[in-house]
Design a protein around this motif. Sequence first.
Motif, PDB file in Angstrom:
ATOM      1  N   ALA A  12       0.831  -1.198   0.000  1.00 53.32           N
ATOM      2  CA  ALA A  12       0.000   0.000   0.000  1.00 53.32           C
ATOM      3  C   ALA A  12       0.869   1.252   0.000  1.00 53.32           C
ATOM      4  O   ALA A  12       2.064   1.198   0.296  1.00 53.32           O
ATOM      5  N   PRO A  13       0.282   2.411  -0.306  1.00 53.04           N
ATOM      6  CA  PRO A  13       1.077   3.640  -0.352  1.00 53.04           C
ATOM      7  C   PRO A  13       1.677   4.036   0.986  1.00 53.04           C
ATOM      8  O   PRO A  13       2.646   4.793   1.025  1.00 53.04           O
ATOM      9  N   ASN A  14       1.129   3.527   2.095  1.00 56.17           N
ATOM     10  CA  ASN A  14       1.709   3.827   3.410  1.00 56.17           C
ATOM     11  C   ASN A  14       2.768   2.811   3.817  1.00 56.17           C
ATOM     12  O   ASN A  14       3.253   2.829   4.945  1.00 56.17           O
ATOM     13  N   GLY A  15       3.122   1.930   2.916  1.00 59.62           N
ATOM     14  CA  GLY A  15       4.146   0.944   3.202  1.00 59.62           C
ATOM     15  C   GLY A  15       3.643  -0.334   3.824  1.00 59.62           C
ATOM     16  O   GLY A  15       4.427  -1.243   4.074  1.00 59.62           O
ATOM     17  N   HIS A  16       2.332  -0.438   4.068  1.00 56.93           N
ATOM     18  CA  HIS A  16       1.784  -1.672   4.617  1.00 56.93           C
ATOM     19  C   HIS A  16       1.702  -2.745   3.537  1.00 56.93           C
ATOM     20  O   HIS A  16       1.459  -2.439   2.369  1.00 56.93           O
ATOM     21  N   LEU A  17       1.872  -3.965   3.958  1.00 58.46           N
ATOM     22  CA  LEU A  17       1.692  -5.080   3.046  1.00 58.46           C
ATOM     23  C   LEU A  17       0.216  -5.448   2.952  1.00 58.46           C
ATOM     24  O   LEU A  17      -0.502  -5.434   3.956  1.00 58.46           O
ATOM     25  N   ILE A  18      -0.242  -5.753   1.759  1.00 58.01           N
ATOM     26  CA  ILE A  18      -1.591  -6.282   1.541  1.00 58.01           C
ATOM     27  C   ILE A  18      -1.443  -7.679   0.955  1.00 58.01           C
ATOM     28  O   ILE A  18      -0.783  -7.864  -0.064  1.00 58.01           O
ATOM     29  N   VAL A  19      -2.053  -8.666   1.622  1.00 58.56           N
ATOM     30  CA  VAL A  19      -1.934 -10.062   1.220  1.00 58.56           C
ATOM     31  C   VAL A  19      -3.303 -10.597   0.825  1.00 58.56           C
ATOM     32  O   VAL A  19      -4.270 -10.462   1.578  1.00 58.56           O
ATOM     33  N   CYS A  20      -3.397 -11.218  -0.341  1.00 55.85           N
ATOM     34  CA  CYS A  20      -4.618 -11.911  -0.766  1.00 55.85           C
ATOM     35  C   CYS A  20      -4.582 -13.343  -0.252  1.00 55.85           C
ATOM     36  O   CYS A  20      -3.613 -14.063  -0.491  1.00 55.85           O
ATOM     37  N   GLU A  21      -5.633 -13.752   0.429  1.00 55.16           N
ATOM     38  CA  GLU A  21      -5.752 -15.152   0.837  1.00 55.16           C
ATOM     39  C   GLU A  21      -6.508 -15.942  -0.224  1.00 55.16           C
ATOM     40  O   GLU A  21      -7.385 -15.418  -0.902  1.00 55.16           O
ATOM     41  N   ASP A  22      -6.150 -17.217  -0.318  1.00 54.37           N
ATOM     42  CA  ASP A  22      -6.777 -18.096  -1.303  1.00 54.37           C
ATOM     43  C   ASP A  22      -6.963 -19.466  -0.670  1.00 54.37           C
ATOM     44  O   ASP A  22      -6.201 -20.393  -0.911  1.00 54.37           O
ATOM     45  N   GLN A  23      -7.993 -19.597   0.163  1.00 56.04           N
ATOM     46  CA  GLN A  23      -8.244 -20.845   0.876  1.00 56.04           C
ATOM     47  C   GLN A  23      -8.985 -21.838  -0.011  1.00 56.04           C
ATOM     48  O   GLN A  23      -9.719 -21.457  -0.922  1.00 56.04           O
TER      49      GLN A  23
END
Length: 455
Positions: free
Chosen positions: A380-391
Motif C-alpha cells: 500500500a502507499p503507506n508501506g503496509h503489506l496487503i496479502v490476498c488469501e486463497d483458501q
Amino acid sequence: MVSRRQFLFSAGTLAFVGLSRSAFGKIPATDFGSNLPAYGPLIADSNKLLDLPKGFSYKVISQLGDNMTDGFTVPDKADGMGCIALDDERVALVRNHELKPTDLAKAELSLQTHKTSLAYDVDSQGVALPGGTSHIVYNLKTGKKEQEYLSLVGTIRNCSGGITPWGTWLTCEETTVTKADGLGQEHGYIFEVPADAKGLVKPEPLIAMGRFNHEAAAVDPRTGIVYLTEDKGDSLFYRFIPNEFGKLNKGGKLQAMVIKQQPQFDTRNWAGEKMPLHANMDVEWIDLDSPESPKDDLRLRGYAQGAALFARGEGVHWGENELYFCCTNGGNKQLGQVMKYQPSKFEGTAKEQTSPGQVQLFVESTNASLFNFGDNLTVAPNGHLIVCEDQYTDIVDNHLRGVTPKGEVYNFAKLHTQTELAGACFSPDGSTLFVNVYKPTKTLAITGPWDSFQR
C-alpha cells in the motif's frame, strides 16, 4: 512508485525492518492484531461483496458478461493482474483469465465464439481457446474505465504473472497439456503482452523460459533477470537470465535454485523444521537443459541435480532489492510460507559465486485465523503489506490482510462470496488498489484514506 518494504513475522509480533536487518519468527497463536485500531472495524457491505473500513469504498469497474469495446464480453476467472502507467492519467490493467478448453462449453461463462488468426491455439471448430488476457484502460483522474478489450487469446489457465520494467505483462500458463491431449499446440509457457496493446497481440511462447506449471514472475529492474514460481507440491524456484535486457524472446538461460552445500534441500517443513526461520541461506543456481520439457520433468531433473524443493510456489513480488514469494501450503501445518530472496549484486555473472544471493524462510503460519494460504502480495502507499488469501475449503473465509511497518496485523477487507481475491495491484500514484474477484469475474477499484491509519 510505491515504496516496497520488507516484512516479517517475529515471535509475538509481526514487524517490518530495514533491508539490512533480519529477525524472524512464527506467527503467534493469538490474534495480536485484533485490538489494533488500524483503519477501524470493517463495515458490513450492503451489497454483501466486500467489507472495508470506514472511509474506504470500492466500485466494480468490470464484471463477467459486460460488453467490451471490441464487441466481445468480459471472460470469467479473473486471476493475476498488473497495473502499468500509459500516461499521466491512464493506466492499463492487464488481467489474466484462468480458463481451460472445457470452459468453452459452459454457457454461463458468457464466452463468445471467437475465430481469429491471432489465437495461440484453437479447438476442433477453430474457436480460440478461452484462456488469455484482457485489458482495462482506466483513467485515475476521472475514476472511469475508458476501454476494455481482449489482448491475448488461445492459451490455457493464465494464472498469474508479473509486470516488467519495460512496460509489459508476463502472463503465465498454469498447465502442461500437450498435443497428445488433443490440442493443436504445446502449453505451459509464458507470453508477453505490452501494456499499450490496442487489441489482440500475436502470441509468442517464450520457450526458453521453460515449460512447466507456471504461476508468477518478477523482474529485477537492475539486471532484467526474471524469477519464476511453479505451482506444484514439489516445485522449484527458477530464474531466467536473458541474452539481452528486455528482449525475452531473444532467448537466455533457465536455472533452478540450490541451497549451497545442501543439495536437494526441502524448504517445505512438512515433516519438521528443516528450514529454520530467519536464517539466511546462501544459494547457487544450476543450468537446466531442454527448457521446452516435453515430458514435464524440469522440476524432476532439477531436483536430481540438487535443486531445492518448495511447497506450491505462487505469487512473487519484487521489493527494493529483494523479492518475496508465497509457498501456499508450506509449513508444518501447511497454512503457508513466504520466502525472501536477496540477489547478489553480481547476479547472473561469474562473480556471483564469491558473493551469492541468499534465501530465507520469511513467514511460516501456524494460525489459520491470521494467515491462511497467502497468494498475491502487494504494498500500500503507506508501506503496509496487503496479502490476498486463497483458501481451499467448502466454505471459504478469504481476506485482504494488512501488516503495518511495526508488525501489527489487521483485516483490511473481507470477501463474502465463495471465491478468492486475486491480482491485487496499486496504481503507480498509490491512490487506487485494484483487485479481482475470481469467479464470477469482477474487477474492483478501491480508494480511501490510505494515510489515516491509527495505532
